[in-house]
Design an enzyme around this catalytic site. Structure first.
Site, mmCIF file in Angstrom:
data_model
loop_
_atom_site.group_PDB
_atom_site.id
_atom_site.type_symbol
_atom_site.label_atom_id
_atom_site.label_comp_id
_atom_site.label_asym_id
_atom_site.label_seq_id
_atom_site.Cartn_x
_atom_site.Cartn_y
_atom_site.Cartn_z
ATOM 1 N N HIS A 281 27.983 -21.082 1.279
ATOM 2 C CA HIS A 281 26.835 -22.189 1.619
ATOM 3 C C HIS A 281 26.100 -22.570 0.421
ATOM 4 O O HIS A 281 25.533 -21.481 -0.141
ATOM 5 C CB HIS A 281 26.225 -21.779 2.814
ATOM 6 N N ASP A 293 22.725 -14.844 -2.001
ATOM 7 C CA ASP A 293 22.797 -15.541 -0.898
ATOM 8 C C ASP A 293 22.272 -16.946 -0.887
ATOM 9 O O ASP A 293 21.342 -17.504 -0.884
ATOM 10 C CB ASP A 293 21.731 -14.881 0.334
ATOM 11 N N GLU A 327 23.455 -23.471 6.112
ATOM 12 C CA GLU A 327 23.643 -22.309 6.882
ATOM 13 C C GLU A 327 22.550 -21.594 7.319
ATOM 14 O O GLU A 327 22.485 -20.696 8.391
ATOM 15 C CB GLU A 327 24.676 -21.177 5.870
ATOM 16 N N GLU A 328 21.586 -21.505 6.551
ATOM 17 C CA GLU A 328 20.454 -20.532 6.724
ATOM 18 C C GLU A 328 19.465 -20.800 7.928
ATOM 19 O O GLU A 328 19.259 -20.129 8.677
ATOM 20 C CB GLU A 328 19.394 -20.522 5.586
ATOM 21 N N ASP A 355 30.079 -14.806 1.996
ATOM 22 C CA ASP A 355 28.536 -15.008 2.156
ATOM 23 C C ASP A 355 27.956 -13.398 2.119
ATOM 24 O O ASP A 355 27.446 -13.407 3.303
ATOM 25 C CB ASP A 355 28.405 -15.878 3.367
ATOM 26 N N HIS A 425 17.157 -13.213 1.112
ATOM 27 C CA HIS A 425 16.345 -14.102 1.898
ATOM 28 C C HIS A 425 14.692 -13.659 1.378
ATOM 29 O O HIS A 425 13.803 -13.996 1.972
ATOM 30 C CB HIS A 425 16.197 -13.546 3.516
#
Lengths: 473, 473
Positions: A281, A293, A327-328, A355, A425
């Site tokens: 992503h 990520d 995606e998040e 991912d 994140h």
């Protein structure tokens, strides 16, 4: 010259070692030779790492609707064209548009302290002067539910420690406090919820991630504390010390934003209408640079597909790179792809997702029909001497998940996720956290999967009807 | 009971092992027995760690003039009394009072990005809307000086990587970019200076620390970037990409603030007027919790002195714990102590400082007259079986440094500083970074020094006149 010689030597080693595998060979001699070349090439190139660097330097953080999100789409289009992909294009996606704004947290009692915290993704904001309240602790959602009246008007603090491990299983065990903590806290009348970051490192940086507000429950502000700050609060509360804090979040949700999946192809030489998807992503959380990520996944997908395209003979079927949007905080990209290509999914013979960062690959996970197993087992046996021979039921990822309903076989590398949740994140997700060697092992595993799926005489059996509904997020 | 047995066993081992040392014994049998008890006790107690926790939880960050600074002084007074020290009191210190205020950094070109940065300690602020300029890079102060006209009106960026190592030598080699970068940049007409943090970790947190504005040179705003952000800028600039940023610092210097050194004693049984000082500094930078810098040193000093005081017989001379004010941004505490006690310094027989975190101790450094060497060598030989036998010329620290002018022998533990600069001066300096086992080795080393200095028949020889002026900061 030195590089070519190294490649040849590595390929010869793999060819020599492979016949030792116990399963009866299904891969043809040509396929074995091509696979050996792919694995050797993957381990000899920094292509994926340089692709991650390019993406990060061209876009920075890239949440849907942000300036970085648009820069990333523009970069991806250029990057796929520059690497020789064809039919490069964007496919429109409307995605949730959430902005963090300014945010802060202050401990007021027992000492004044600026707290390290961040809003969870999708959180509502507070009033401009914040929420100020005493803090009550719970160490699980069940314990939170049991707080009852004690939580009324308070800031509920959920203290739960995520365990580190190669499988990343600690994430699944802990992430409900992030996704569901706000609604549980709202049901007992809390003014706000703060959680210990769902994370494994002790860098003093908070980790965000999406929350889900339950239907019909009040939406209350939700934030994650850096683990250090959370442990400080936990220490006070464990001794019965009164803890009071102020939480100020400028977060807000705007009307949906236009973004895009970015697509590029290596056309199949015999069956161009049959498609193997490979993706990561393109979006990332706003705090960090989205290196692990999922810059890493974008780099792996692009480089693995490029290497397959660079073989002397193009693959039998089309390989389609899809860099998914959002995606998040919504999965709008994965859902939009499955919808836009619904008529074509019967011709999707497989989908591979990357991912989980750059942690070393040791093989692959799969979800397909049972008759696929001997073929995949032969592939795993061939890859074993390269350290990629592990094979496990279960694969894919959030973005390719929606294709499961159409029976598309799903795959992903098995990776060492021990370090992934150190930075996931958070602001700490920067280029220096990417492991260049680990990245290469993933390129090798994914390239091998792409090649095998695109080159096999017949496509691998699709996911049986009965298993299609067990969708994985 | 189990603990007492373990202590006795450990003491017996040390006593048995010590006669193997090659130097002729100077320590008496009683001293050897007491030292063995001290080392065993130090390794069996969590006292120092719990003291660090107490301090952090009672005060948080504690820069001179801040609310935490006052809380720390109050805590230290209580803590020394609770541990049985006598003559506990504060000694007034007027210290520089600098406040960070709100600060931010924005990359504007080539992409928009919120930068992770902080003002250097003592920096002037910017105008409220900040300084916006193109960025020019230098990789050393010499290279900065050579920028000449190219730096005019620009933000000068100093990119220099600090090397990790047990001695911490990388700090000395790199810290001039922090202390002197602003004045060098001002001399070539720069609008501001930003440096790569002087740090060894790659957590995305900036590291502050004091700067020195040179006399007669314009004071320009100065900040440190997290190493990741610095490396991103360096990558752009190395490729010739234009980099533009905005720097907004709310920093300001207020009138000097009243703070205090906090003092407590174990009175000597025979020569109470002769004094061994042991100290760390109570203040800390505002970004973190001051756990390693210097909560650890306060914990070591207090616990080591407490253990000496807990021996069956009080030490011959007085041991005085001094928790110094304002080491970080002015050294006002160390200077005030030397000034207030000038008349008494001739009776100071030694001063031990702990200000390098919790990294494992392996022995001690010393500065004294040459006749002290055989005695100290005997002590080192005795400590060798406990892993504390290293002995090196050079010791003390910033706070006890001013006593050098009076010839007071100076000491400190030799520590593994490999991890210290990971968190030093950053938000990441939190309790979880303190190594409880490393702390114990330091308590052992410092307690042994305190005992030896306070108990020796005659005081160790003072620093010779000719060496007193080489003051160490």
């Amino acid at each position: 010259m030195r590089r070519a010689a190294a490649l040849a030597a590595a390929a010869a080693f793999i060819l020599a070692a492979a016949p030792l595998a116990s399963a009866p060979p299904i891969l043809t001699g040509r396929m074995r030779a091509d696979l050996a070349t792919l694995v050797a090439s993957a381990k000899a190139t920094d292509g994926a790492y340089e692709t991650v660097r390019e993406l990060l330097e061209a876009s920075g953080p890239r949440l849907a609707g942000s300036p970085g999100g648009a820069l990333a789409v523009a970069w991806a289009t250029r990057a796929l064209e520059a690497r020789g992909f064809v039919n490069v294009h964007t496919e429109p996606v409307m995605a949730p548009h959430w902005e963090r704004g300014e945010e802060s947290g202050q401990l007021l009692l027992p000492i004044p302290l600026k707290l390290s915290l961040c809003a969870l993704g999708g959180s509502v904001g507070t009033a401009p002067d914040g929420v100020e309240a005493d803090v009550v602790e719970a160490t699980s959602l069940d314990a939170l539910d049991a707080l009852g009246e004690k939580a009324k008007g308070k800031i509920v603090f959920i203290w739960k420690v995520m365990e580190r491990g190669p499988s990343g299983a600690g994430y699944g065990a802990t992430v409900p406090i992030r996704s569901d903590g706000a609604s549980h806290a709202a049901r007992v009348g809390a003014a706000a919820v703060v959680i210990r970051s769902v994370a494994t490192s002790n860098a003093r940086l908070p980790h965000t991630g999406a929350l889900n507000y339950a239907e019909g429950v009040a939406k209350i502000p939700a934030a994650a504390l850096a683990v250090n700050d959370a442990d400080l609060l936990h220490s006070y509360l464990s001794k019965g010390t009164r803890v009071r804090m102020r939480l100020t979040l400028g977060a807000r949700t705007l009307p949906d934003a236009a973004t895009a999946n970015v697509v590029g192809e290596i056309p199949g030489r015999e069956k161009p209408g049959e498609i193997v998807v490979v993706g990561g992503h393109l979006d990332s959380w706003d705090l960090g640079m989205g290196a692990e990520d999922d810059g890493a996944g974008c780099g792996i997908a692009i480089e693995a597909a490029r290497l397959v395209g660079a073989l002397p003979r193009r693959p039998r079927r089309t390989i389609r790179v899809v860099l998914f949007a959002n995606e998040e905080n919504g999965l709008a990209g994965g859902l939009a792809y499955a919808k836009a290509h619904a008529a074509e999914l019967a011709q999707h013979v497989g989908a591979v997702e990357a991912d989980a960062g750059s942690g070393r690959a040791s093989g692959f996970g799969w979800i397909a029909g049972p008759s696929a197993e001997p073929f995949l087992h032969d592939l795993a046996a061939f890859l074993a001497p390269s350290g990629l021979g592990e094979m496990r039921k279960g694969g894919g990822g959030a973005d390719v998940g929606p294709m499961r309903l159409a029976g598309v076989p799903l795959f992903s590398a098995i990776q060492d996720a021990s370090r992934y949740f150190d930075v996931h994140h958070s602001a700490d997700d920067t280029l220096d956290k990417v492991d260049p060697e680990g990245l290469k092992t993933n390129v090798a595993a994914v390239a091998a999967l792409l090649y095998a799926l695109s080159e096999s005489e017949t496509p691998v059996e699709r996911i049986p009807e009965a298993e299609r509904r067990r969708q994985r997020r």
